[in-house]
Design a protein around this motif. Structure first.
Motif, mmCIF file in Angstrom:
data_model
loop_
_atom_site.group_PDB
_atom_site.id
_atom_site.type_symbol
_atom_site.label_atom_id
_atom_site.label_comp_id
_atom_site.label_asym_id
_atom_site.label_seq_id
_atom_site.Cartn_x
_atom_site.Cartn_y
_atom_site.Cartn_z
ATOM 1 N N ILE A 119 0.852 -1.249 -0.066
ATOM 2 C CA ILE A 119 -0.023 -0.078 -0.067
ATOM 3 C C ILE A 119 0.968 1.374 -0.059
ATOM 4 O O ILE A 119 0.672 2.303 -0.793
ATOM 5 N N ARG A 120 2.042 1.206 0.817
ATOM 6 C CA ARG A 120 2.848 2.297 1.055
ATOM 7 C C ARG A 120 3.472 2.579 -0.499
ATOM 8 O O ARG A 120 3.660 3.781 -1.091
ATOM 9 N N HIS A 140 -6.343 1.937 -3.120
ATOM 10 C CA HIS A 140 -5.118 1.468 -2.828
ATOM 11 C C HIS A 140 -4.757 0.131 -2.215
ATOM 12 O O HIS A 140 -4.283 -0.716 -2.789
ATOM 13 N N ARG A 195 2.487 1.709 -3.553
ATOM 14 C CA ARG A 195 1.598 2.160 -4.524
ATOM 15 C C ARG A 195 1.271 3.726 -4.222
ATOM 16 O O ARG A 195 1.370 4.162 -5.244
ATOM 17 N N LYS A 196 1.041 4.011 -2.998
ATOM 18 C CA LYS A 196 0.834 5.458 -2.711
ATOM 19 C C LYS A 196 1.995 6.300 -3.063
ATOM 20 O O LYS A 196 1.828 7.232 -3.858
ATOM 21 N N THR A 235 0.178 7.516 -6.978
ATOM 22 C CA THR A 235 -0.959 8.482 -6.594
ATOM 23 C C THR A 235 -1.024 9.825 -7.458
ATOM 24 O O THR A 235 -2.002 10.103 -8.113
ATOM 25 N N GLU A 295 -4.037 10.559 -9.768
ATOM 26 C CA GLU A 295 -4.985 11.806 -9.821
ATOM 27 C C GLU A 295 -5.165 12.418 -11.020
ATOM 28 O O GLU A 295 -5.962 12.824 -11.595
ATOM 29 N N VAL A 343 -7.801 7.681 -5.571
ATOM 30 C CA VAL A 343 -6.478 7.380 -4.814
ATOM 31 C C VAL A 343 -6.692 7.360 -3.290
ATOM 32 O O VAL A 343 -5.985 7.522 -2.585
ATOM 33 N N ASP A 344 -7.988 6.912 -2.916
ATOM 34 C CA ASP A 344 -8.438 6.911 -1.523
ATOM 35 C C ASP A 344 -7.805 5.658 -1.033
ATOM 36 O O ASP A 344 -7.439 4.899 -1.732
ATOM 37 N N ASP A 345 -7.612 5.399 0.166
ATOM 38 C CA ASP A 345 -6.888 4.277 0.952
ATOM 39 C C ASP A 345 -7.491 3.013 0.455
ATOM 40 O O ASP A 345 -6.848 1.942 0.242
#
Length: 145
Positions: A19-20, A42, A22-23, A27, A31, A37-39
């Motif tokens: 998750i980290r 992801h 990917r963000k 992101t 965008e 792009v919400d948690d």
């Protein structure tokens, strides 16, 4: 592959890292494309096809992810992400070259999709991928054996 670079099977315990990753890597591109792009988005994408996910490790440290969907008719590079601190060092190039060498032995075509504006398109082109189509948000690319 370089001895310092290894792939290992991802497990559910890798979810926080995925998750980290990917963000950090996706992101801005998502965008720009108008994608969520919400948690939760992801998290769902990180969990998608976890059974084929491999963690890219450099000197024993988790630094990236590759998801490759394999079939008899062709392979699809679903995701390749490298932590920003490790980008520009040739690691992604090395991972893709190893995958393409394997695909050549298997005599299969490799496809992928890349969001418009993602600079990774230049890497893919350098490694022999060609644009074969596009949608409003991404390019479809293929590399033949």
């Amino acid at each position: 592959m370089n001895d310092a670079i290894r792939l290992r099977a991802a497990t559910p315990a890798d979810e926080p890292f995925l998750i980290r990753l990917r963000k950090l890597t996706m992101t801005a591109h998502l965008e720009r494309a108008g994608e969520p792009v919400d948690d939760e988005s992801h998290r769902l994408r990180a969990r998608s096809n976890l059974h084929i996910a491999q963690i890219v490790c450099c000197n024993g440290e988790d630094i990236g992810l590759i998801k490759l969907v394999r079939s008899e008719t062709g392979w699809h590079l679903q995701q390749l992400q490298i932590l920003p601190a490790y980008q520009g060092r040739g690691i992604g190039t090395e991972v893709i070259r190893a995958m393409l060498a394997e695909a050549r032995k298997a005599r299969v075509t490799v496809s992928l999709n890349v969001l418009h504006g993602n600079p990774a398109v230049h890497l893919y082109e350098r490694l022999g991928f060609q644009v074969t189509g596009q949608t409003s948000i991404e390019l479809n690319m293929t590399c033949r054996p």
